[in-house]
Design an enzyme around this catalytic site. Sequence first.
Site, PDB file in Angstrom:
ATOM      1  N   HIS A   6      -8.102   1.301   1.968  1.00 16.44           N
ATOM      2  CA  HIS A   6      -7.726   1.174   3.385  1.00 16.44           C
ATOM      3  C   HIS A   6      -8.374   2.278   4.230  1.00 16.44           C
ATOM      4  O   HIS A   6      -7.696   3.017   4.952  1.00 16.44           O
ATOM      5  CB  HIS A   6      -6.202   1.196   3.551  1.00 16.44           C
ATOM      6  CG  HIS A   6      -5.746   0.515   4.816  1.00 16.44           C
ATOM      7  ND1 HIS A   6      -4.588  -0.201   4.895  1.00 16.44           N
ATOM      8  CD2 HIS A   6      -6.312   0.450   6.052  1.00 16.44           C
ATOM      9  CE1 HIS A   6      -4.445  -0.687   6.124  1.00 16.44           C
ATOM     10  NE2 HIS A   6      -5.482  -0.298   6.846  1.00 16.44           N
TER      11      HIS A   6
ATOM     12  N   GLU B  64       0.839  -1.202   0.000  1.00 11.19           N
ATOM     13  CA  GLU B  64       0.000   0.000   0.000  1.00 11.19           C
ATOM     14  C   GLU B  64       0.875   1.253   0.000  1.00 11.19           C
ATOM     15  O   GLU B  64       1.783   1.344   0.836  1.00 11.19           O
ATOM     16  CB  GLU B  64      -0.930  -0.003   1.215  1.00 11.19           C
ATOM     17  CG  GLU B  64      -1.929  -1.142   1.203  1.00 11.19           C
ATOM     18  CD  GLU B  64      -2.738  -1.248   2.474  1.00 11.19           C
ATOM     19  OE1 GLU B  64      -3.795  -1.891   2.451  1.00 11.19           O
ATOM     20  OE2 GLU B  64      -2.305  -0.690   3.514  1.00 11.19           O
TER      21      GLU B  64
END
Length: 337
Positions: free
Chosen positions: A298, A277
Amino acid sequence: MRSTTSTTTSACRVVFLDAGTLPCGLPFEQHLDASLLVHLAYQAHERTAPAEVAARIAQAEVVVTNKVRLGAELLAQAPQLQRICIAAAGMDNVDLQAARSLGITVHNVPDYGSDSVAEHVMATLLALRRHLAEYSRAAGDGRWSASPHFCWHGPRIQPVGGSTLGIVGRGRIGQATARLAQGLGMRVLFAQRPGREAAGDERPLDDLLAQCDAVSLHVPLTPDTRGLIDARRLALMKPDAVLINTGRGALVDPHALVAALQAQRLAGAAIDVLEVEPPPPDHPLLAPGIPNLLLTPHVAWASEQAQQRLASRLAEQVAQHLRERALRAPASPPGAA
């Protein structure tokens, strides 16, 4: 154990390495009185690249990090460092053994966003079971307007009430998710915890996958859970079941998940976390046209209230360090002004 005598009378250097992950900032003024606040030297960096970490923590007494990794080599290069505050529940980005050997205390924030994550799970579950994204597209792309009837019938809408939700991970978030699911009339099963006898509402993981209409993942990433949901386990799930992952990205094999969705061996998936990420542009779950995949960046944890709660608890951890530091300060000599 690191000496603290040289730092008790100077400014306390605190650095937040990736403050951009928490947009609301840290409310130090709510946790420190003026006599201690003047000793706080705080610096917040929007982000910190790996090559910048050593320099930014070199003189810090307290480091706040969300996802920036702090390994043994980096910790050894920060002789003033006494406390690490992790702006998350997980602690896998810090070498805990190295910190312990150096006398550095490590603090996380374990329960700031349980309700937020649980609500995200239920929102995505409803969206998947009712195919909300597809029905919304049909309303705007002409399919509804072209219908001979008052409505447009597309993918089968499946009920949530009366269905079975399997929860993998029985911590705070898993329990919060179970409460919301039961409030919607769902039957809830938990995956059996390794090394423990199964409770009445627990099933071995393979059995749980085969029995449930939806499965939600809430376990930490460990060597035992990495790749937990792979091609074999996806094949155990019902073809009309959905998978939700708000735990850690590496719990799920992304290539196997894409294959299952494209072959319609799985009815849908809601994924809020990826193993890297932000993800690279060629990540398999970013490919166009994957059916009934709800991918979010997220944000399950990130309700406004959860962000403020996290910020407040981080500020309190720093405040506690400053209070302890003040207690260690040498007393003023007799007759000093």
